[in-house]
Design a protein around this motif. Structure first.
Motif, PDB file in Angstrom:
ATOM      1  N   GLN A 113      20.959 -26.784  -8.822  1.00 11.49           N
ATOM      2  CA  GLN A 113      20.184 -25.981  -7.875  1.00 11.49           C
ATOM      3  C   GLN A 113      18.707 -25.986  -8.252  1.00 11.49           C
ATOM      4  OE1 GLN A 113      20.714 -23.830  -5.189  1.00 11.49           O
ATOM      5  NE2 GLN A 113      22.898 -24.239  -4.894  1.00 11.49           N
ATOM      6  N   SER A 114      18.428 -25.736  -9.535  1.00  5.74           N
ATOM      7  CA  SER A 114      17.037 -25.688  -9.992  1.00  5.74           C
ATOM      8  C   SER A 114      16.353 -27.039  -9.811  1.00  5.74           C
ATOM      9  CB  SER A 114      16.981 -25.263 -11.460  1.00  5.74           C
ATOM     10  OG  SER A 114      17.537 -23.987 -11.650  1.00  5.74           O
ATOM     11  N   SER A 115      17.073 -28.119 -10.102  1.00  5.39           N
ATOM     12  CA  SER A 115      16.495 -29.457  -9.979  1.00  5.39           C
ATOM     13  C   SER A 115      16.155 -29.780  -8.530  1.00  5.39           C
ATOM     14  CB  SER A 115      17.472 -30.496 -10.534  1.00  5.39           C
ATOM     15  OG  SER A 115      17.699 -30.299 -11.905  1.00  5.39           O
ATOM     16  N   LYS A 116      17.025 -29.421  -7.605  1.00  2.00           N
ATOM     17  CA  LYS A 116      16.760 -29.670  -6.191  1.00  2.00           C
ATOM     18  C   LYS A 116      15.543 -28.885  -5.714  1.00  2.00           C
ATOM     19  CE  LYS A 116      21.499 -30.794  -4.770  1.00  2.00           C
ATOM     20  NZ  LYS A 116      22.672 -30.360  -3.954  1.00  2.00           N
ATOM     21  N   GLN A 117      15.449 -27.634  -6.159  1.00  2.00           N
ATOM     22  CA  GLN A 117      14.314 -26.813  -5.749  1.00  2.00           C
ATOM     23  C   GLN A 117      13.017 -27.334  -6.356  1.00  2.00           C
ATOM     24  OE1 GLN A 117      15.280 -22.669  -6.483  1.00  2.00           O
ATOM     25  NE2 GLN A 117      17.204 -22.822  -5.369  1.00  2.00           N
ATOM     26  N   TYR A 118      13.085 -27.824  -7.587  1.00  2.00           N
ATOM     27  CA  TYR A 118      11.901 -28.411  -8.222  1.00  2.00           C
ATOM     28  C   TYR A 118      11.473 -29.677  -7.476  1.00  2.00           C
ATOM     29  CZ  TYR A 118       9.079 -30.896 -11.680  1.00  2.00           C
ATOM     30  OH  TYR A 118       8.078 -31.592 -12.302  1.00  2.00           O
TER      31      TYR A 118
END
Length: 212
Positions: A113-118
């Motif tokens: 999730q964090s990687s996609k948002q980044y």
């Protein structure tokens, strides 16, 4: 998640439904917890002191909102507002932190999730800061949306539930410029519009504009 983790999560989640235009949280507000979008669409925006608004991204079902703020015990970095009737799951911050401490197997999902948002944030910066004209920025945005659209014999089809003013807020431009540029794209058969449905017949031609 394992069955045990799913059972733990069920015990701390709260489901809620929201109408169009509802605010889930506001930029600068101390975190209360995380939201998981189950259905509908949510726009994430940032605003300047002068009232200028930038739409960071449109969230889709399955996305976790407020994740970084909840983990860091900070403030929400953006405002989340529904674009259509939406259903969410909410988990209070304290419950969420205890849950991930007990269930480290969920870390991989949170990392994705964090990687996609980044990645989405990087794409927004690339579009706004490193593209010289509104015409190129709009072409890049439409290409990004079409990549997640449905391929048909006529081209890539997707739903764009935004007004021209909201599209302008995605690319840091004005409504008038977006309206004029979309008309140009339509006249050149780069896009077709029918209500909220947009069709991109030739992504390569649009990509050429985005790289001018």
């Amino acid at each position: 998640m394992t069955t045990e983790a799913e059972n733990d999560f069920e015990a701390i989640r709260f489901s809620a439904s929201y109408p169009t235009g509802a605010t889930l949280f506001q930029e600068g507000e101390q975190t209360r917890g995380v939201f998981i979008l189950c259905s509908g669409k949510v726009k994430l925006t940032m605003s300047s002191s002068g009232g200028k608004t930038l739409i960071l991204r449109l969230s889709k079902p399955g996305e976790m909102l407020g994740l970084i703020a909840a983990i860091s015990d900070g403030k929400y970095e953006a405002t989340a507002e529904t674009l259509e009737p939406s259903r969410t799951v909410f988990v209070r911050q304290d419950d969420f932190i205890r849950f991930i401490a007990r269930r480290p197997e969920v870390y991989q999902s949170l990392l994705r999730q964090s990687s996609k948002q980044y990645a989405a944030a990087c794409e927004q910066i690339r579009t706004i800061a490193l593209t010289s004209s509104s015409r190129e920025r709009l072409a890049r945005l439409l290409l990004h949306w079409s990549a997640e659209g449905r391929q048909t014999p006529e081209g890539y089809k997707m739903c764009v539930p935004l007004t021209h003013e909201q599209i302008a807020e995605c690319v840091g431009s004005s409504r008038e410029t977006v309206t004029r540029t979309l008309s140009e794209f339509k006249n050149k058969h780069l896009v077709t519009l029918k209500g909220t449905t947009m069709l991109i017949p030739d992504r390569e031609a649009l990509a050429a504009i985005s790289e001018e």
